[in-house]
Design a protein around this motif. Structure first.
Motif, PDB file in Angstrom:
ATOM      1  N   GLY A 371      39.315  17.887   8.760  1.00 31.06           N
ATOM      2  CA  GLY A 371      38.268  18.140   9.746  1.00 31.06           C
ATOM      3  C   GLY A 371      38.337  17.247  10.966  1.00 31.06           C
ATOM      4  N   VAL A 372      39.539  16.724  11.285  1.00 25.34           N
ATOM      5  CA  VAL A 372      39.674  15.802  12.420  1.00 25.34           C
ATOM      6  C   VAL A 372      40.721  16.288  13.415  1.00 25.34           C
ATOM      7  N   ALA A 373      41.048  17.570  13.380  1.00 27.52           N
ATOM      8  CA  ALA A 373      42.103  18.088  14.246  1.00 27.52           C
ATOM      9  C   ALA A 373      41.789  17.882  15.725  1.00 27.52           C
ATOM     10  N   ASP A 374      40.508  17.859  16.078  1.00 28.86           N
ATOM     11  CA  ASP A 374      40.137  17.688  17.477  1.00 28.86           C
ATOM     12  C   ASP A 374      40.355  16.258  17.965  1.00 28.86           C
ATOM     13  N   ARG A 375      40.630  15.330  17.032  1.00 27.00           N
ATOM     14  CA  ARG A 375      40.852  13.935  17.419  1.00 27.00           C
ATOM     15  C   ARG A 375      42.313  13.501  17.260  1.00 27.00           C
ATOM     16  N   LEU A 376      43.179  14.462  16.995  1.00 29.46           N
ATOM     17  CA  LEU A 376      44.616  14.190  16.934  1.00 29.46           C
ATOM     18  C   LEU A 376      45.293  14.904  18.101  1.00 29.46           C
ATOM     19  N   HIS A 377      46.015  14.167  18.938  1.00 36.44           N
ATOM     20  CA  HIS A 377      46.629  14.705  20.147  1.00 36.44           C
ATOM     21  C   HIS A 377      48.140  14.492  20.086  1.00 36.44           C
ATOM     22  N   ILE A 378      48.898  15.565  20.240  1.00 35.00           N
ATOM     23  CA  ILE A 378      50.358  15.509  20.192  1.00 35.00           C
ATOM     24  C   ILE A 378      50.885  15.628  21.624  1.00 35.00           C
ATOM     25  N   LEU A 379      51.617  14.626  22.069  1.00 36.78           N
ATOM     26  CA  LEU A 379      52.104  14.576  23.445  1.00 36.78           C
ATOM     27  C   LEU A 379      53.617  14.383  23.453  1.00 36.78           C
ATOM     28  N   PRO A 380      54.309  14.936  24.458  1.00 38.56           N
ATOM     29  CA  PRO A 380      55.758  14.736  24.569  1.00 38.56           C
ATOM     30  C   PRO A 380      56.081  13.414  25.257  1.00 38.56           C
ATOM     31  N   TYR A 381      57.354  13.042  25.210  1.00 35.81           N
ATOM     32  CA  TYR A 381      57.812  11.860  25.925  1.00 35.81           C
ATOM     33  C   TYR A 381      57.564  12.005  27.427  1.00 35.81           C
ATOM     34  N   VAL A 382      57.416  10.872  28.083  1.00 36.18           N
ATOM     35  CA  VAL A 382      57.366  10.831  29.547  1.00 36.18           C
ATOM     36  C   VAL A 382      58.653  10.176  30.029  1.00 36.18           C
ATOM     37  N   PRO A 383      59.007  10.303  31.332  1.00 33.56           N
ATOM     38  CA  PRO A 383      60.210   9.631  31.839  1.00 33.56           C
ATOM     39  C   PRO A 383      60.171   8.137  31.530  1.00 33.56           C
ATOM     40  N   HIS A 384      61.365   7.546  31.312  1.00 37.25           N
ATOM     41  CA  HIS A 384      61.427   6.191  30.776  1.00 37.25           C
ATOM     42  C   HIS A 384      60.739   5.164  31.668  1.00 37.25           C
ATOM     43  N   HIS A 385      60.775   5.367  32.997  1.00 35.74           N
ATOM     44  CA  HIS A 385      60.158   4.382  33.872  1.00 35.74           C
ATOM     45  C   HIS A 385      58.628   4.482  33.870  1.00 35.74           C
TER      46      HIS A 385
END
Length: 523
Positions: A371-385
Motif C-alpha cells: 500500500g505504499v506504491a505512491d511513495r516509491l519513485h523510479i527514475l532513470p540516470y541523469v548525465p554524469h555531470h
C-alpha cells in the motif's frame, strides 16, 4: 589503456584516461565495440578506440552439438530453428493475403459466400500450415529446454574443473575459460602495433592482454611498463550460477599474469592490503579511489539540472530517501520498500540503470502489496555531470548493499557522490563503509537486510539532519574525495615507472570541493 567494455558508463576508466592526458601523457584507450564496427572519439586529449571482438571461443563445444539423448526431436543448434520459424510465419502471412484476395473477389462477383476449389485448397493449406507451426514450435521448445538443461555447474563440470586444475595448475584457465583468448586476439595485435611505453590494464581480463604484450615486446628488446588496475577482488565476485568453471578459470588467469605487473593500483585501502597478501606483491598497491571529478564541465553548460523533487512531485519539506546506482538483489533495495509502511511520511527515489527491469518491477509490485506504491519513485540516470546536484535535492542517501566480499572492502562510487551532495547517509554494516561513516559522523549504520534497524537509522537521521551534514565541513574531507586528488596518485605511478619520458607533467590545481559538477552514477 585497456578495458574490457565499451568505455561509456565506466567512469573510472574515463576519468583516468582524461586526467592522464591532461597531465601530458599521450593516451590511447582501447575498449570493446558493442557492435561489429570499430569506433573512435576523443575524451578530452585522450583518444578512445573501440575494437570489434568476435567471441567464438566464448561458446563451449556442447553448444554446437545436438542433445540426442535428452531432446532427440530438438532442432540442431545451427540456426535452423530461427529459419524454420520465419518460414512458417511467411507462409501464414501469404495465406492470410490469399484469403483476403478470395474474399474480396467473392464480394465483387456478388457470390456472397465463399466456395469452390480455390477455397477448399486454401483451407487445406491453412490447416497444414497450422500443424507445421505447432511442430516447429515444439521442436523450438525442445531446443530451448536442451540448452537450459546443459549448464556448467553439475558434477561433471566440477570434476572437469578439478581435473584441469590438477593437470595445468595456474594454466587451467586455458581449458576452463577459453573465451579469454577472444580478448587477446582482438586487442593484442593493436597493442603490438601501437608499441606503447606503458600499458594500463584495467581489471582481471586485461591483465593477461597487457602481460602478453609486455612479453612479446621484451623478446624484441623493447621494454613496456605494465600497470594493473584491480577494480575488485576477483575471488570475492559472485560467480555465475550456472557455470562452475568461470570463477576458477578467471582467478587462475589473473594469478598467472599479475607477476608481470610493474605496479598495481586499486580502489580502496582494504583491497590494496588484500591484493598484496593474495598475490605476494612486493609493495602495497597504490590507492586510487572511485571519487567524482569536480572540475569537469558539462558538455552543454546551458542544460538545466533536473529537480529530483519535481520529478517525484514532492514539496521541499517532504522526507526523501534516494538510492542511485545499479538495481540488483544483492544491492539490498528491498529493504527500502519494506520500510516504507513504518516511515509514514517518507518517500523513496530509486535512480537506477534499468528502470524497467524485472527486479525493479518486482519492487514496484511489492510496494503495491504494502500500500505504499505512491511513495516509491523510479527514475532513470541523469548525465554524469548532473549527478551530484541532482542527488542534493534529497534528504538522505541510502546504500543498503548486502554482505559480499567486494562490498566489505571498498568505498563505492555512490558513497562519494552522496558525500559531495552533502547528504546524510544511511548505510549497511559492510566493513569499510560502516567504519568510515562511524568515524566521520556523516550518517548512521544499520544491519544489512534488517528492516527494523534500517527504520531506526532513517528516523535518527531525519530527526537531526544538520548534525550529519556538519561532518562535511571538516577541513580536507571532501577535497581528498575528489578525482583530482586521485589523478595525482595516478600520475605519480606512471612517472615512477617511466622517469625519463619526454615532456612536462601538467598537474591541475585541485578544484574546490564545494561545487562538484561532474561524476558518474556509481555501480
Amino acid at each position: 589503456m585497456l578495458v574490457d567494455n565499451g568505455v561509456n558508463g565506466d567512469s573510472r576508466v574515463q576519468k583516468a584516461a582524461r586526467s592522464a592526458a591532461d597531465a601530458g601523457w599521450e593516451v590511447i584507450l582501447l575498449g570493446r565495440a558493442p557492435v561489429g564496427q570499430p569506433q573512435s572519439w576523443r575524451l578530452g586529449d585522450a583518444e578512445v578506440r573501440l575494437l570489434p571482438m568476435p567471441e567464438p571461443l566464448a561458446k563451449r563445444r556442447h553448444e554446437f552439438r545436438r542433445a540426442w539423448l535428452r531432446r532427440p526431436l530438438a532442432y540442431p543448434p545451427s540456426g535452423i530453428a530461427a529459419h524454420r520459424t520465419q518460414v512458417v510465419k511467411a507462409w501464414r502471412a501469404d495465406l492470410a493475403v490469399r484469403r483476403a484476395a478470395l474474399t474480396a473477389a467473392a464480394g465483387e462477383s456478388g457470390a456472397g459466400r465463399a466456395g469452390g476449389l480455390p477455397w477448399t485448397a486454401l483451407r487445406a493449406e491453412e490447416k497444414l500450415a497450422g500443424l507445421t507451426r505447432r511442430w516447429v514450435s515444439f521442436r523450438n521448445r525442445q531446443l530451448t529446454q536442451a540448452r537450459r538443461g546443459r549448464k556448467l555447474d553439475g558434477p561433471w563440470d566440477r570434476a572437469y574443473t578439478l581435473f584441469w586444475q590438477k593437470v595445468h595448475g595456474g594454466g587451467a584457465w586455458r581449458r576452463l575459460e577459453p573465451g579469454l583468448w577472444d580478448y587477446e586476439l582482438a586487442y593484442g595485435p593493436v597493442v603490438d602495433e601501437l608499441a606503447p611505453d606503458l600499458i594500463h590494464a584495467n581489471d582481471f581480463r586485461m591483465i593477461g592482454v597487457g602481460a602478453r604484450a609486455k612479453i612479446r615486446a621484451a623478446a624484441k628488446g623493447r621494454r613496456i611498463a605494465l600497470v594493473w588496475d584491480a577494480h575488485e577482488y576477483l575471488p570475492g565476485v559472485q560467480p555465475w550460477r550456472d557455470n562452475a568453471r568461470w570463477l576458477p578459470g578467471n582467478v587462475a588467469h589473473e594469478r598467472e599474469y599479475v607477476p608481470y605487473a610493474d605496479a598495481t593500483m586499486t580502489v580502496s585501502g582494504g583491497l590494496a592490503d588484500l591484493l598484496q597478501r593474495e598475490h605476494g606483491l612486493a609493495e602495497r598497491p597504490a590507492v586510487v579511489l572511485n571519487a567524482p571529478a569536480v572540475d569537469e564541465l558539462p558538455t552543454d553548460p546551458t542544460a538545466p539540472v533536473p529537480d529530483i523533487r519535481a520529478l517525484c512531485g514532492l514539496a521541499p519539506e517532504t522526507p526523501l530517501l534516494v538510492y542511485s546506482g545499479v538495481a540488483a538483489a544483492k544491492r539490498g533495495l528491498g529493504v527500502l520498500v519494506e520500510a516504507l509502511p513504518e516511515l509514514s511520511e517518507a518517500h523513496v527515489a530509486l535512480v537506477v540503470n534499468k528502470p524497467d527491469s524485472a527486479y525493479v518491477r518486482g519492487l514496484v509490485t511489492r510496494a503495491g502489496e504494502l500500500g505504499v506504491a505512491d511513495r516509491l519513485h523510479i527514475l532513470p540516470y541523469v548525465p554524469h555531470h548532473q549527478v551530484v546536484p541532482f542527488l542534493a535535492g534529497a534528504q538522505v542517501g541510502v546504500i543498503p548493499i548486502q554482505h559480499w566480499p567486494n562490498h566489505e572492502i571498498a568505498l563505492i562510487t555512490k558513497f562519494f557522490e552522496y558525500s559531495h551532495a552533502r547528504l546524510p547517509l544511511v548505510v549497511s554494516d559492510v566493513r569499510t563503509m560502516a567504519e568510515t561513516v562511524r568515524e566521520t559522523g556523516q550518517g548512521e549504520v544499520f544491519r544489512a537486510e534488517d528492516v527494523a534497524d534500517f527504520v531506526r537509522a532513517v528516523r535518527a537521521v531525519l530527526a537531526d539532519p544538520a548534525r550529519y551534514r556538519a561532518a562535511y565541513e571538516r577541513p580536507g574531507l571532501l577535497a581528498g574525495w575528489t578525482w583530482e586528488a586521485q589523478a595525482e596518485v595516478l600520475d605519480e605511478v606512471y612517472s615512477r615507472l617511466l622517469p625519463d619520458r619526454p615532456g612536462p607533467t601538467r598537474t591541475a590545481d585541485p578544484a574546490p570541493s564545494a561545487a562538484p559538477t561532474s561524476v558518474e552514477v556509481g555501480a
